[in-house]
Design a protein around this motif. Structure first.
Motif, PDB file in Angstrom:
ATOM      1  N   THR A 162       1.038  -1.501  -0.093  1.00 48.56           N
ATOM      2  CA  THR A 162       0.100   0.140   0.003  1.00 48.56           C
ATOM      3  C   THR A 162       1.157   1.504   0.014  1.00 48.56           C
ATOM      4  OG1 THR A 162      -1.661  -1.280   1.464  1.00 48.56           O
ATOM      5  CG2 THR A 162      -1.679   1.506   0.661  1.00 48.56           C
ATOM      6  N   GLY A 163       2.122   0.768   0.677  1.00 52.47           N
ATOM      7  CA  GLY A 163       2.948   2.459   0.773  1.00 52.47           C
ATOM      8  C   GLY A 163       3.443   2.558  -0.011  1.00 52.47           C
ATOM      9  N   GLN A 164       3.657   1.281  -1.233  1.00 52.05           N
ATOM     10  CA  GLN A 164       4.515   1.696  -2.507  1.00 52.05           C
ATOM     11  C   GLN A 164       3.012   2.324  -3.439  1.00 52.05           C
ATOM     12  OE1 GLN A 164       5.617  -2.455  -3.534  1.00 52.05           O
ATOM     13  NE2 GLN A 164       7.388  -2.091  -2.955  1.00 52.05           N
ATOM     14  N   CYS A 165       2.007   2.348  -3.645  1.00 50.84           N
ATOM     15  CA  CYS A 165       1.020   2.819  -4.024  1.00 50.84           C
ATOM     16  C   CYS A 165       1.169   3.940  -4.238  1.00 50.84           C
ATOM     17  CB  CYS A 165      -0.421   1.852  -3.730  1.00 50.84           C
ATOM     18  SG  CYS A 165      -0.432   0.776  -4.916  1.00 50.84           S
ATOM     19  N   PHE A 166       1.047   4.675  -2.855  1.00 49.21           N
ATOM     20  CA  PHE A 166       0.950   5.287  -1.947  1.00 49.21           C
ATOM     21  C   PHE A 166       2.498   6.718  -2.878  1.00 49.21           C
ATOM     22  CE2 PHE A 166      -2.422   4.703   0.474  1.00 49.21           C
ATOM     23  CZ  PHE A 166      -3.318   5.968   1.370  1.00 49.21           C
ATOM     24  N   LEU A 167       3.008   6.093  -2.956  1.00 49.28           N
ATOM     25  CA  LEU A 167       4.117   6.777  -2.788  1.00 49.28           C
ATOM     26  C   LEU A 167       4.867   6.580  -4.796  1.00 49.28           C
ATOM     27  CD1 LEU A 167       7.913   7.478  -2.627  1.00 49.28           C
ATOM     28  CD2 LEU A 167       8.476   5.282  -2.858  1.00 49.28           C
ATOM     29  N   LEU A 168       4.327   6.156  -5.581  1.00 51.19           N
ATOM     30  CA  LEU A 168       4.355   5.430  -6.688  1.00 51.19           C
ATOM     31  C   LEU A 168       3.295   7.082  -7.857  1.00 51.19           C
ATOM     32  CD1 LEU A 168       5.098   4.906  -9.303  1.00 51.19           C
ATOM     33  CD2 LEU A 168       3.885   2.555  -9.438  1.00 51.19           C
ATOM     34  N   ASN A 169       1.676   6.287  -7.164  1.00 48.51           N
ATOM     35  CA  ASN A 169       0.742   7.573  -7.483  1.00 48.51           C
ATOM     36  C   ASN A 169       0.776   9.061  -6.904  1.00 48.51           C
ATOM     37  OD1 ASN A 169      -0.311   5.610  -9.648  1.00 48.51           O
ATOM     38  ND2 ASN A 169      -0.305   4.165  -7.231  1.00 48.51           N
ATOM     39  N   GLY A 170       0.587   8.728  -5.912  1.00 48.39           N
ATOM     40  CA  GLY A 170       0.462   9.903  -5.051  1.00 48.39           C
ATOM     41  C   GLY A 170       1.864  10.888  -4.836  1.00 48.39           C
ATOM     42  N   PHE A 171       3.335  10.030  -4.912  1.00 50.31           N
ATOM     43  CA  PHE A 171       4.213  11.364  -4.957  1.00 50.31           C
ATOM     44  C   PHE A 171       4.953  11.070  -5.999  1.00 50.31           C
ATOM     45  CE2 PHE A 171       8.690  11.586  -4.013  1.00 50.31           C
ATOM     46  CZ  PHE A 171       8.867  13.328  -3.035  1.00 50.31           C
ATOM     47  N   ILE A 172       5.226  10.591  -6.667  1.00 49.61           N
ATOM     48  CA  ILE A 172       5.978  10.694  -8.273  1.00 49.61           C
ATOM     49  C   ILE A 172       5.007  10.802  -9.109  1.00 49.61           C
ATOM     50  CG2 ILE A 172       7.385   9.340  -9.567  1.00 49.61           C
ATOM     51  CD1 ILE A 172       8.452   7.354  -7.526  1.00 49.61           C
ATOM     52  N   PHE A 173       4.000  10.591  -9.137  1.00 50.00           N
ATOM     53  CA  PHE A 173       2.939  10.484 -10.778  1.00 50.00           C
ATOM     54  C   PHE A 173       2.347  12.243 -10.144  1.00 50.00           C
ATOM     55  CE2 PHE A 173      -0.754  11.137 -12.634  1.00 50.00           C
ATOM     56  CZ  PHE A 173      -0.710  10.516 -14.182  1.00 50.00           C
TER      57      PHE A 173
ATOM     58  N   PRO B  50       5.845   7.294 -19.958  1.00 50.06           N
ATOM     59  CA  PRO B  50       6.424   6.223 -19.877  1.00 50.06           C
ATOM     60  C   PRO B  50       5.742   6.403 -18.543  1.00 50.06           C
ATOM     61  CG  PRO B  50       7.728   6.749 -21.143  1.00 50.06           C
ATOM     62  CD  PRO B  50       6.276   8.530 -20.690  1.00 50.06           C
ATOM     63  N   LEU B  51       5.651   7.414 -17.532  1.00 46.17           N
ATOM     64  CA  LEU B  51       5.450   7.134 -16.725  1.00 46.17           C
ATOM     65  C   LEU B  51       3.944   6.490 -15.759  1.00 46.17           C
ATOM     66  CD1 LEU B  51       6.412   7.569 -13.251  1.00 46.17           C
ATOM     67  CD2 LEU B  51       6.239  10.493 -13.650  1.00 46.17           C
ATOM     68  N   TYR B  52       3.402   7.551 -16.999  1.00 49.06           N
ATOM     69  CA  TYR B  52       2.121   7.172 -17.233  1.00 49.06           C
ATOM     70  C   TYR B  52       1.385   5.782 -16.756  1.00 49.06           C
ATOM     71  CZ  TYR B  52      -3.638   7.159 -18.335  1.00 49.06           C
ATOM     72  OH  TYR B  52      -4.315   6.983 -18.401  1.00 49.06           O
ATOM     73  N   ARG B  53       2.167   4.705 -18.228  1.00 43.98           N
ATOM     74  CA  ARG B  53       1.745   3.517 -18.333  1.00 43.98           C
ATOM     75  C   ARG B  53       2.709   2.858 -16.886  1.00 43.98           C
ATOM     76  NH1 ARG B  53      -2.549   3.796 -21.109  1.00 43.98           N
ATOM     77  NH2 ARG B  53      -2.108   5.351 -23.003  1.00 43.98           N
ATOM     78  N   PHE B  54       3.531   3.325 -16.710  1.00 45.35           N
ATOM     79  CA  PHE B  54       3.941   2.623 -16.371  1.00 45.35           C
ATOM     80  C   PHE B  54       3.070   2.132 -14.519  1.00 45.35           C
ATOM     81  CE2 PHE B  54       7.091   2.473 -11.995  1.00 45.35           C
ATOM     82  CZ  PHE B  54       7.909   0.486 -12.891  1.00 45.35           C
ATOM     83  N   SER B  55       2.908   3.193 -14.190  1.00 43.93           N
ATOM     84  CA  SER B  55       2.009   3.170 -12.740  1.00 43.93           C
ATOM     85  C   SER B  55       0.781   2.865 -13.796  1.00 43.93           C
ATOM     86  CB  SER B  55       1.708   4.560 -13.072  1.00 43.93           C
ATOM     87  OG  SER B  55       0.567   4.964 -11.591  1.00 43.93           O
ATOM     88  N   CYS B  56       0.446   2.979 -14.457  1.00 39.31           N
ATOM     89  CA  CYS B  56      -1.432   2.022 -14.743  1.00 39.31           C
ATOM     90  C   CYS B  56      -1.124   0.362 -14.232  1.00 39.31           C
ATOM     91  CB  CYS B  56      -1.606   2.405 -15.959  1.00 39.31           C
ATOM     92  SG  CYS B  56      -2.259   4.048 -16.662  1.00 39.31           S
TER      93      CYS B  56
ATOM     94  N   VAL C 247      -5.206  13.960 -13.317  1.00 40.57           N
ATOM     95  CA  VAL C 247      -5.086  14.325 -12.419  1.00 40.57           C
ATOM     96  C   VAL C 247      -5.880  13.585 -11.384  1.00 40.57           C
ATOM     97  CG1 VAL C 247      -5.942  15.922 -10.898  1.00 40.57           C
ATOM     98  CG2 VAL C 247      -4.301  16.709 -12.425  1.00 40.57           C
ATOM     99  N   SER C 248      -7.653  13.449 -12.470  1.00 39.97           N
ATOM    100  CA  SER C 248      -7.915  12.294 -12.205  1.00 39.97           C
ATOM    101  C   SER C 248      -7.675  11.131 -11.680  1.00 39.97           C
ATOM    102  CB  SER C 248      -9.484  12.033 -12.953  1.00 39.97           C
ATOM    103  OG  SER C 248      -9.863  13.681 -12.514  1.00 39.97           O
ATOM    104  N   TYR C 249      -6.908  10.759 -12.194  1.00 40.05           N
ATOM    105  CA  TYR C 249      -6.024   8.996 -12.571  1.00 40.05           C
ATOM    106  C   TYR C 249      -5.009   9.140 -11.484  1.00 40.05           C
ATOM    107  CZ  TYR C 249      -2.762   5.804 -13.346  1.00 40.05           C
ATOM    108  OH  TYR C 249      -2.210   5.164 -12.963  1.00 40.05           O
ATOM    109  N   GLY C 250      -4.335  10.283 -11.205  1.00 35.42           N
ATOM    110  CA  GLY C 250      -3.448  10.181  -9.870  1.00 35.42           C
ATOM    111  C   GLY C 250      -4.031  10.254  -8.472  1.00 35.42           C
ATOM    112  N   VAL C 251      -4.980  10.498  -8.229  1.00 35.87           N
ATOM    113  CA  VAL C 251      -5.903  11.382  -7.174  1.00 35.87           C
ATOM    114  C   VAL C 251      -6.024   9.905  -7.097  1.00 35.87           C
ATOM    115  CG1 VAL C 251      -8.005  11.882  -5.714  1.00 35.87           C
ATOM    116  CG2 VAL C 251      -6.156  13.443  -6.951  1.00 35.87           C
ATOM    117  N   MET C 252      -7.399   8.787  -8.529  1.00 38.64           N
ATOM    118  CA  MET C 252      -7.952   7.967  -8.092  1.00 38.64           C
ATOM    119  C   MET C 252      -7.020   6.422  -7.781  1.00 38.64           C
ATOM    120  SD  MET C 252     -10.941   6.388  -7.754  1.00 38.64           S
ATOM    121  CE  MET C 252     -10.413   5.173  -7.153  1.00 38.64           C
ATOM    122  N   ALA C 253      -6.159   6.467  -7.962  1.00 36.96           N
ATOM    123  CA  ALA C 253      -5.056   5.846  -8.739  1.00 36.96           C
ATOM    124  C   ALA C 253      -4.015   5.236  -6.788  1.00 36.96           C
ATOM    125  CB  ALA C 253      -3.415   5.956  -9.345  1.00 36.96           C
TER     126      ALA C 253
END
Length: 353
Positions: A45-56, A115-121, A264-270
């Motif tokens: 869960t922390g990895q999801c927050f780090l990737l989507n909330g902080f990096i993306f 690439p960051l967006y696809r990597f996050s998906c 932004v919607s994707y990043g918040v939702m992810a």
């Protein structure tokens, strides 16, 4: 008069079920409790927050708030963007600046943001599944059985229904794969339906909000149902029969990102989606739904065919799979025959030589 009273009673029941679902989705404290129980769940869960909330989201903020204004300042598109003591540039120079600025922005998008967006998906799809599995295991290890959540007669009767037995052996494996493929097609077509409804004038936004709420609710609960090995037809039956609860559950998911731009919607939702998955996994949705039904005996809302269009499109697409497999099998047989013929020909030539 009786019809009006019956409609009013159904509307009231639907409102209560919607409220139950909305409150259930807002119980995000369950996600933190589950993370405390499982270290693997906490890490994922922390990895999801780090990737989507902080990096993306951080990259998006940096791009829109720092890099684009900086390029606009260095390469202005009009004279007013420069200091007053500088002479106004020629139109051709401004056009060159505009072209250069656009090219640099495209390079940033192509080599960094996209690439960051696809990597996050891709990582999100894998990580959400891990999060649900770790949450399911954490709840089982703490003595809570998700498959037997209630003592009421109606819930017990629901769980006593004989599950669909899959054929043994390899045939059962293919049946399971077929269900997964069909489920993926169903979600894809329903997502397309959500986007198509959004462009309808006047009511498009409202309809899109409702459909997105159902879509996210189905996403959240599907992980739990898959781990509980609930058959696809029973998932859809339970979901469409209790549609007010699930539109209520999905509403906070959509509200968190509905009014932002696409990325932004994707990043918040992810970022928030893992919390809703954990909430759905630990939810006692069946007790809430059936206890609410007990209060409204004799008044049924009926099944709403939410996935009707997506189901028909999925069935048509899925019906072409046997034909494709048959063509592949024929092609494989033909290739095997040709290979055997060539091998025999070469062998006979080698012997004659």
């Amino acid at each position: 008069m009786e019809r009006i009273l019956s409609f009013a009673a159904k509307l009231k029941q639907a409102s209560f079920l919607w409220l139950e679902g909305f409150i259930e989705a807002c119980c995000l404290h369950r996600a933190f409790l589950l993370c405390r129980r499982s270290k693997k769940l906490l890490i994922r869960t922390g990895q999801c927050f780090l990737l989507n909330g902080f990096i993306f989201l951080g990259s998006l903020f940096l791009l829109n708030s720092v890099l684009i204004p900086t390029l606009q300042w260095i390469l202005p598109d009009k004279c007013s963007g420069m200091s007053s003591h500088e002479p106004c540039l020629h139109d051709s120079v401004l056009k060159y600046y505009s072209f250069l600025r656009g090219a640099l922005l495209h390079l940033l998008y192509i080599f960094w943001f996209y690439p960051l967006y696809r990597f996050s998906c891709i990582l999100g799809i894998l990580w959400y599944d891990d999060i649900a599995k770790h949450a399911f295991a954490a709840m089982e290890n703490n003595g809570r059985n998700l498959l037997k959540p209630s003592g009421s007669d109606e819930v017990a009767a629901e769980h006593k229904k004989a599950p669909m037995e899959k054929p043994p052996g390899l045939e059962g494996v293919f049946v399971g794969i077929g269900e997964q493929v069909y489920s993926v097609l169903l979600v894809i077509f329903f997502s397309a339906q959500v986007h198509a409804v959004g462009i309808v004038p006047f009511v498009g936004k409202a309809l899109s909000f409702v459909l997105q709420s159902w879509m996210y609710a189905y996403y959240c609960f599907e992980y739990k149902w898959n781990l509980s090995e609930v058959p696809l037809d029973r998932k859809l039956d339970f979901f469409e029969t209790n549609w007010p609860f699930f539109v209520g559950f999905g509403s906070p998911c959509v509200l968190a990102s509905f009014f932002f731009s696409t990325y932004v919607s994707y990043g918040v939702m992810a970022t928030l989606f893992p919390l809703f998955v954990l909430t759905a996994t630990s939810s006692s949705s069946q007790q809430l739904i059936f206890s609410e039904r007990e209060k409204w005996k004799g008044i049924g809302l009926g099944r709403l065919p939410i996935f009707c269009i997506a189901d028909k499109l999925s069935r048509r697409s899925f019906s072409s799979v046997p034909w494709i497999l048959d063509m592949m099998n024929r092609a494989l047989s033909l290739a095997t025959t040709i290979s055997a013929f060539l091998i025999n020909t070469l062998t006979s030539k080698a012997r004659n030589a």
